[in-house]
Design a protein around this motif. Structure first.
Motif, short mmCIF file in Angstrom:
data_model
loop_
_atom_site.label_atom_id
_atom_site.label_comp_id
_atom_site.label_asym_id
_atom_site.label_seq_id
_atom_site.Cartn_x
_atom_site.Cartn_y
_atom_site.Cartn_z
N ARG A 183 14.89 -27.58 -20.46
CA ARG A 183 13.69 -28.40 -20.43
C ARG A 183 13.65 -29.79 -21.08
O ARG A 183 14.09 -29.86 -22.26
CB ARG A 183 12.48 -27.78 -20.71
N ASP A 240 11.77 -28.99 -15.88
CA ASP A 240 12.25 -27.81 -16.18
C ASP A 240 13.28 -27.21 -15.08
O ASP A 240 13.12 -27.01 -13.84
CB ASP A 240 10.89 -26.78 -15.95
N HIS A 298 7.29 -33.40 -17.47
CA HIS A 298 8.07 -32.19 -18.06
C HIS A 298 9.23 -31.74 -16.74
O HIS A 298 8.48 -31.62 -15.79
CB HIS A 298 7.35 -31.03 -18.27
#
Length: 444
Positions: free
Chosen positions: A177, A139, A137
Motif C-alpha cells: 500500500r 492498494d 491511497h
C-alpha cells in the motif's frame, strides 16, 4: 416594448456589469463560466451530446502524460510550419514527432494497473484559504508488481488552486500500500465535490499513460475564515422567557453553587448579603440549573449596498465572534442569517461552533436585502444578549427597538476601508474589512 422599458433594461444590465467589475470574486468566476460548478452538473455535461462531440479531443489529452502533451503541442506547431513540402523538409520532422505520439498511444492497452485500487481521504471541513490535504491511497491486490504509476489530480473549481501536486509511485509490489499527498487551497465558502483522482501506468518513453483507474469524488465543506476576535465583552440581562426553572441537584442538597453580580431583572430574594457587604457590589445566588446567559448571533449581509468582499468579511467576523463566545466558555442559542433563523442543537463547545460555521458556509450571497425585524422581535424575549454583525445599516431601527426593551445589543458593523475615517456611529462598532482579511486582531 416602450422606450422606457428598453432604457430600464439597459440600466439594469449596466448595474449588473458594474457589480461584476467591482467584485474580484465574480471576475474569477467568469474564467470558469463554461465549466459547471457542481459535480452533478459536470456529470450531466459528460452525458450530453455536446460532450460526445468534444470527447475525442479530451480523451487524447487525458491519455498523454505531461511530457506527451508538450510534445503534441510541438508536433502541431511543426506541422503548421511544414505545410509547404516543396520548399522545406520540416514535414519529415513532423512525421517523426507524430509517429512517437501515435506509437505511445498504441501501446497504452498493454500497460494497465491491474489489481490496483485507489481511494481518497480528506477532512470534512477546511477554512477558506487554508490547505486541504488529499491522501490518495493506492492498494495493490494483484499478483505482479506495477511500475511507474502516475497520479493525476482533478480539475478544480474556479476558487481552487493546487499548492502541491501528487507525485507518482515508482513501484508497487503485491499486497503493498502506498499513499500520495496532494494539497489545494479554496477561496470560496460552500460545499465542494471534486471529480475523481486518476492513476495509470506510464508507457515507455514517458509520453502516454495506460488505461486509468479512478477514485470516488472527494466531498468536503469550505467554512469561512474565522476572524481573530481577541476581546469581546458582552452585557447580559435575565431573559424575559426562561428556558427552564431552578431545581436542586438532588433531594436534600443545596442548589446554590456560587454567586454572580446582580443583573437588572434578578429577583431580590436571591441577593447574597455577605458578598454584597464584602465587595460593595450587589451579588445574587447562582443555582445549579440556572441558564440565564442565552446569546443570540445575527449575521446580516444581503443587499446591494456593499461589495462581495465586505460581505465575506462580515461572515468571517460572524465566525470569529462565535469562536470567541465558545472560547470563553459561553454558549450560542440561536443563529440568524438575514431572515433565516437556526436554533442550535448544541449550544456550547466545538459542536456549537461547527454548527455556526456549517450554516455560514452554505449561505449564498444575494443582492436583495432581507427583512430581519420580525425574526429579531420574536427571538429577543428568549435572549440575555444579542450580537449583531452586519455589512450595512439596515438593522438600525430594529436594534434601537430591542435596546429600548432592555435587551443588550452588541452591534459590529463591517465597512470598506474608505469608510473607516467617516464620523463614527455610537450605536455600533465600525471595523475595517481589510483588518479582517489580513487576519489582524479585532477588538470587538
Amino acid at each position: 416594448m416602450t422606450p422606457e422599458d428598453r432604457a430600464g433594461g439597459l440600466r439594469e444590465r449596466l448595474r449588473n456589469a458594474r457589480k461584476i467589475l467591482r467584485s474580484r470574486r465574480r471576475l474569477e468566476r467568469l474564467n470558469h463560466i463554461l465549466v459547471p460548478e457542481k459535480k452533478p452538473d459536470r456529470d450531466r455535461l459528460r452525458r450530453s451530446w455536446r460532450w460526445r462531440f468534444m470527447a475525442p479531443a479530451f480523451i487524447l489529452y487525458a491519455s498523454l502524460s505531461r511530457d506527451g502533451r508538450g510534445l503534441l503541442l510541438l508536433t502541431l506547431l511543426v506541422g503548421l510550419a511544414g505545410v509547404d513540402i516543396n520548399q522545406s523538409q520540416v514535414h519529415l520532422l513532423f512525421a517523426s514527432l507524430a509517429g512517437l505520439v501515435m506509437g505511445s498511444l498504441a501501446l497504452r492497452p498493454f500497460f494497465r494497473a491491474k489489481g490496483v485500487t485507489v481511494e481518497v481521504e480528506t477532512s470534512a471541513r477546511v477554512s477558506v484559504g487554508a490547505p486541504q490535504r488529499f491522501l490518495v491511497h493506492l492498494d495493490h491486490r494483484g499478483a505482479s508488481p506495477v511500475l511507474a504509476l502516475r497520479v493525476s489530480s482533478p480539475f478544480l473549481p474556479w476558487d481552487g488552486r493546487w499548492s502541491k501536486q501528487p507525485h507518482g509511485v515508482a513501484a508497487l509490489r503485491p499486497r503493498e500500500r502506498a499513499t500520495v499527498v496532494a494539497e489545494a487551497r479554496f477561496s470560496a465558502r460552500g460545499e465542494h465535490h471534486l471529480d475523481a483522482f486518476e492513476i495509470g501506468v506510464l508507457v515507455p518513453l514517458g509520453l502516454a499513460v495506460g488505461p486509468r483507474r479512478v477514485s470516488d469524488g472527494a466531498r468536503f465543506l469550505v467554512v469561512p475564515k474565522i476572524a481573530n476576535v481577541v476581546d469581546l465583552s458582552l452585557e447580559h440581562r435575565v431573559p424575559e422567557r426562561q428556558a427552564g426553572h431552578v431545581t436542586s441537584r438532588a433531594p436534600g442538597e443545596s442548589d446554590i453553587v456560587g454567586v454572580r453580580p446582580y443583573r437588572p431583572g434578578d429577583a431580590l430574594r436571591h441577593l447574597h448579603a455577605r458578598t454584597w457587604a464584602r465587595t460593595g457590589v450587589p451579588h445574587v445566588k447562582s443555582y445549579v440549573s440556572e441558564q440565564s446567559e442565552r446569546v443570540g448571533l445575527a449575521v446580516l449581509v444581503d443587499g446591494d449596498e456593499v461589495t462581495d468582499e465586505v460581505k465575506e468579511a462580515t461572515i468571517s467576523l460572524g465566525a470569529g465572534v462565535a469562536a470567541a463566545i465558545v472560547r470563553r466558555g459561553g454558549g450560542i442559542d440561536a443563529l440568524l442569517i438575514d431572515d433565516r433563523l437556526t436554533q442550535l442543537a448544541s449550544r456550547s463547545g466545538k459542536a456549537a461552533l461547527d454548527g455556526v460555521l456549517d450554516r455560514l458556509a452554505t449561505h449564498v450571497l444575494e443582492d436583495v436585502e432581507k427583512p430581519c425585524d420580525g425574526a429579531l422581535d420574536a427571538l429577543a424575549p428568549e435572549l440575555s444578549t444579542l450580537v449583531v454583525v452586519s455589512a450595512h445599516d439596515g438593522p438600525s431601527a430594529a436594534i434601537d427597538r430591542l435596546r429600548a426593551r432592555g435587551l443588550p445589543v452588541h452591534w459590529l458593523r463591517v465597512v470598506a476601508t474608505d469608510e473607516v475615517s467617516l464620523p463614527s456611529n455610537v450605536r455600533h462598532t465600525r471595523i475595517d474589512h481589510g483588518v479582517i482579511d489580513r487576519g489582524e486582531a479585532v477588538a470587538a
